[in-house]
Design an enzyme around this catalytic site. Structure first.
Site, short mmCIF file in Angstrom:
data_model
loop_
_atom_site.label_atom_id
_atom_site.label_comp_id
_atom_site.label_asym_id
_atom_site.label_seq_id
_atom_site.Cartn_x
_atom_site.Cartn_y
_atom_site.Cartn_z
N HIS A 1 -3.56 6.95 2.73
CA HIS A 1 -4.01 5.65 2.23
C HIS A 1 -5.34 5.33 2.90
O HIS A 1 -5.54 5.60 4.08
CB HIS A 1 -2.97 4.58 2.59
CG HIS A 1 -3.41 3.20 2.22
ND1 HIS A 1 -3.82 2.88 0.96
CD2 HIS A 1 -3.52 2.07 2.96
CE1 HIS A 1 -4.16 1.60 0.92
NE2 HIS A 1 -3.99 1.09 2.13
N CYS B 1 0.82 -1.22 0.00
CA CYS B 1 0.00 0.00 0.00
C CYS B 1 0.85 1.27 0.00
O CYS B 1 0.34 2.36 -0.26
CB CYS B 1 -0.94 0.02 1.20
SG CYS B 1 -1.96 -1.46 1.31
N ASN C 1 -10.34 -0.46 -0.03
CA ASN C 1 -8.87 -0.38 -0.02
C ASN C 1 -8.34 -0.97 -1.34
O ASN C 1 -8.55 -2.14 -1.61
CB ASN C 1 -8.36 -1.16 1.19
CG ASN C 1 -6.84 -1.17 1.31
OD1 ASN C 1 -6.12 -0.76 0.41
ND2 ASN C 1 -6.37 -1.64 2.45
O1 UT7 Z 1 -3.97 -1.52 3.56
C1 UT7 Z 1 -3.42 -2.50 4.38
C2 UT7 Z 1 -3.60 -2.14 5.79
N1 UT7 Z 1 -4.74 -2.78 6.35
C3 UT7 Z 1 -5.40 -2.17 7.31
O2 UT7 Z 1 -5.07 -1.06 7.62
C4 UT7 Z 1 -6.52 -2.89 8.01
C5 UT7 Z 1 -6.48 -2.59 9.47
N2 UT7 Z 1 -7.51 -3.30 10.24
C6 UT7 Z 1 -8.82 -3.01 10.14
O3 UT7 Z 1 -9.24 -2.16 9.36
C7 UT7 Z 1 -9.77 -3.70 11.09
O4 UT7 Z 1 -9.02 -4.40 12.04
C8 UT7 Z 1 -10.77 -4.67 10.41
C9 UT7 Z 1 -11.77 -3.88 9.60
C10 UT7 Z 1 -10.03 -5.65 9.52
C11 UT7 Z 1 -11.55 -5.43 11.49
O5 UT7 Z 1 -12.22 -4.50 12.33
P1 UT7 Z 1 -12.10 -4.65 13.91
O6 UT7 Z 1 -12.93 -3.58 14.48
O7 UT7 Z 1 -10.64 -4.68 14.25
O8 UT7 Z 1 -12.81 -6.01 14.16
P2 UT7 Z 1 -12.23 -7.31 14.89
O9 UT7 Z 1 -11.27 -7.99 13.96
O10 UT7 Z 1 -11.74 -6.93 16.23
O11 UT7 Z 1 -13.51 -8.14 15.04
C12 UT7 Z 1 -14.56 -7.79 15.94
C13 UT7 Z 1 -15.69 -8.77 15.76
C14 UT7 Z 1 -15.24 -10.23 15.74
O12 UT7 Z 1 -16.24 -11.00 16.38
P3 UT7 Z 1 -15.96 -11.62 17.84
O13 UT7 Z 1 -14.74 -12.46 17.65
O14 UT7 Z 1 -15.75 -10.43 18.70
O15 UT7 Z 1 -17.20 -12.38 18.07
C15 UT7 Z 1 -15.22 -10.56 14.28
O16 UT7 Z 1 -15.44 -11.92 14.03
O17 UT7 Z 1 -16.31 -8.53 14.50
C16 UT7 Z 1 -16.36 -9.74 13.77
N3 UT7 Z 1 -16.26 -9.45 12.35
C17 UT7 Z 1 -17.32 -9.20 11.58
N4 UT7 Z 1 -18.63 -9.15 11.84
C18 UT7 Z 1 -19.46 -8.85 10.83
C19 UT7 Z 1 -15.15 -9.37 11.60
N5 UT7 Z 1 -15.46 -9.06 10.33
C20 UT7 Z 1 -16.81 -8.97 10.30
C21 UT7 Z 1 -17.73 -8.67 9.29
N6 UT7 Z 1 -19.03 -8.62 9.60
N7 UT7 Z 1 -17.34 -8.43 8.01
#
Ligand code: UT7
Length: 329
Positions: free
Chosen positions: A256, A115, A286
């Site tokens: 980004h 990225c 993204n």
């Molecule tokens: O360009 C490259 C750089 N990449 C980035 O900068 C990405 C950085 N990370 C992020 O943007 C975020 O971490 C994500 C968008 C990938 C995830 O968001 P988050 O707020 O960190 O969610 P999480 O991974 O902590 O997940 C929270 C909950 C989980 O459920 P439990 O385990 O708490 O029951 C996930 O399973 O949300 C759940 N979850 C979803 N629920 C509904 C994860 N993805 C989804 C989804 N829909 N699509």
């Protein structure tokens, strides 16, 4: 020639026509429009047609940037394509673009910094012009991330889209152009984010992959999120400082676009007026190396970038890598 006389003289972008909305994604995985919107800021993404590859998107974006710059193909000295989804390993995507646009004099190569790739490429290109080696360099960020996205994994498939953005760099009037770059990498963070794992020398085909690893993009979302917020804040300050400027001098931040919560958190830490930040993640998700040049092209066509504006571009991503550029528009 001093650094200050090299600048962006044309921008262009191209995205595929096929739109993948949050409602569409709900058909593939257990998620909701509400979750995606509030946790990422993304409403839809563009997805390449089966016969569309990265070079196809790159060619159109490049032609648009050259037209805006008023620079013909024969005037391009070098083409750099920043991408993590090249058409193939060899030849480079840049060579495919070179042939298609007819830039027969141009050197051409791809650059791999995920990225951050577009900002890395700007830094390399501007040095070539500043030293007098080249006069016009075409810098492209282009990705077809949908080819390396697992549409059964709700953690990742909501995030990524396809597109290409391009700029022409060339000599500009004194007082305009690039002021400073800040690039960096931390290879110890390599395990936090990977993609396109098959076809390289480590895992030449799918059957060589270790148990639990796929060819698709995988990331430790939480760790990458923290790295991203920290990097966006620190690199904005660092590149401004290198240019002898402070946050008070900044007119437009083009970060980004990985998650709107990353941008919001960093902007709050920087105490920056949100009006001075360009955000278009809602429409595209993204697009890795294509994100910043597409944002630049849109910001320009919307009249958000004016002559004399102090602009900072900041990328961060796989590698881990990061890169920032400070310029006067
Ligand atoms: O360009 C490259 C750089 N990449 C980035 O900068 C990405 C950085 N990370 C992020 O943007 C975020 O971490 C994500 C968008 C990938 C995830 O968001 P988050 O707020 O960190 O969610 P999480 O991974 O902590 O997940 C929270 C909950 C989980 O459920 P439990 O385990 O708490 O029951 C996930 O399973 O949300 C759940 N979850 C979803 N629920 C509904 C994860 N993805 C989804 C989804 N829909 N699509």
């Amino acid at each position: 020639m001093s650094m200050a006389t090299v600048g962006i003289i044309g921008t262009g972008m191209f995205v595929p026509s096929n739109v993948l909305t949050n409602a569409d994604v709900q058909q593939y995985v257990d998620t909701t429009d509400e979750w995606i919107r509030t946790r990422t800021g993304i409403l839809e993404r563009r997805i390449a047609a089966p016969d569309e590859a990265t070079s196809d998107l790159a060619v159109v974006a490049a032609q648009r940037a050259m037209e805006q710059a008023g620079v013909g193909a024969a005037d391009i000295d070098c083409i750099i394509v920043a991408t993590m989804t090249p058409d193939m390993m060899c030849p480079s995507t840049a060579c495919l673009v070179q042939a298609r646009i007819g830039a027969h004099r141009a050197a051409a190569f791809d650059l791999s910094a995920a990225c951050s790739g577009f900002v890395y490429a700007l830094a390399m290109a501007s040095q070539c012009i500043a030293t007098g080696m080249y006069r016009h360099v075409l810098v492209i960020g282009a990705e077809v991330l949908s080819r390396v996205t697992d549409y059964t994994d709700r953690n990742t498939c909501i995030l990524f889209g396809d597109g290409a953005g391009a700029v022409v760099l060339g000599p500009t009037d004194a007082g305009r152009g690039f002021r400073a770059f800040s690039l960096g990498a931390d290879g110890h963070g390599a395990p936090l984010l990977r993609g396109g794992c098959v076809g390289g020398s480590r895992y030449p085909s799918e059957q060589h992959l270790p148990e639990g690893m796929t060819r698709c993009i995988w990331q430790n979302g939480k760790e990458v999120f923290k790295f991203a917020v920290r990097t966006l804040e620190q690199q904005t300050i660092a590149v401004l400082a290198k240019a002898g400027l402070t946050i008070a001098d900044l007119d437009m931040l083009v970060p980004h676009q990985a998650n709107v919560r990353i941008i919001d958190a960093a902007v709050e830490k920087l105490r920056l007026d949100p009006q001075k930040v360009f955000v278009n993640i809602a429409s595209y998700g993204n697009m890795s190396a294509a994100t910043i040049p597409i944002a630049l092209a849109e910001a320009q066509s919307l009249g958000r970038l004016r002559a004399g504006h102090t602009v900072v571009l900041v990328g961060f991503g796989g590698g881990l890598t990061w890169g920032a550029a400070a310029l006067v528009w």
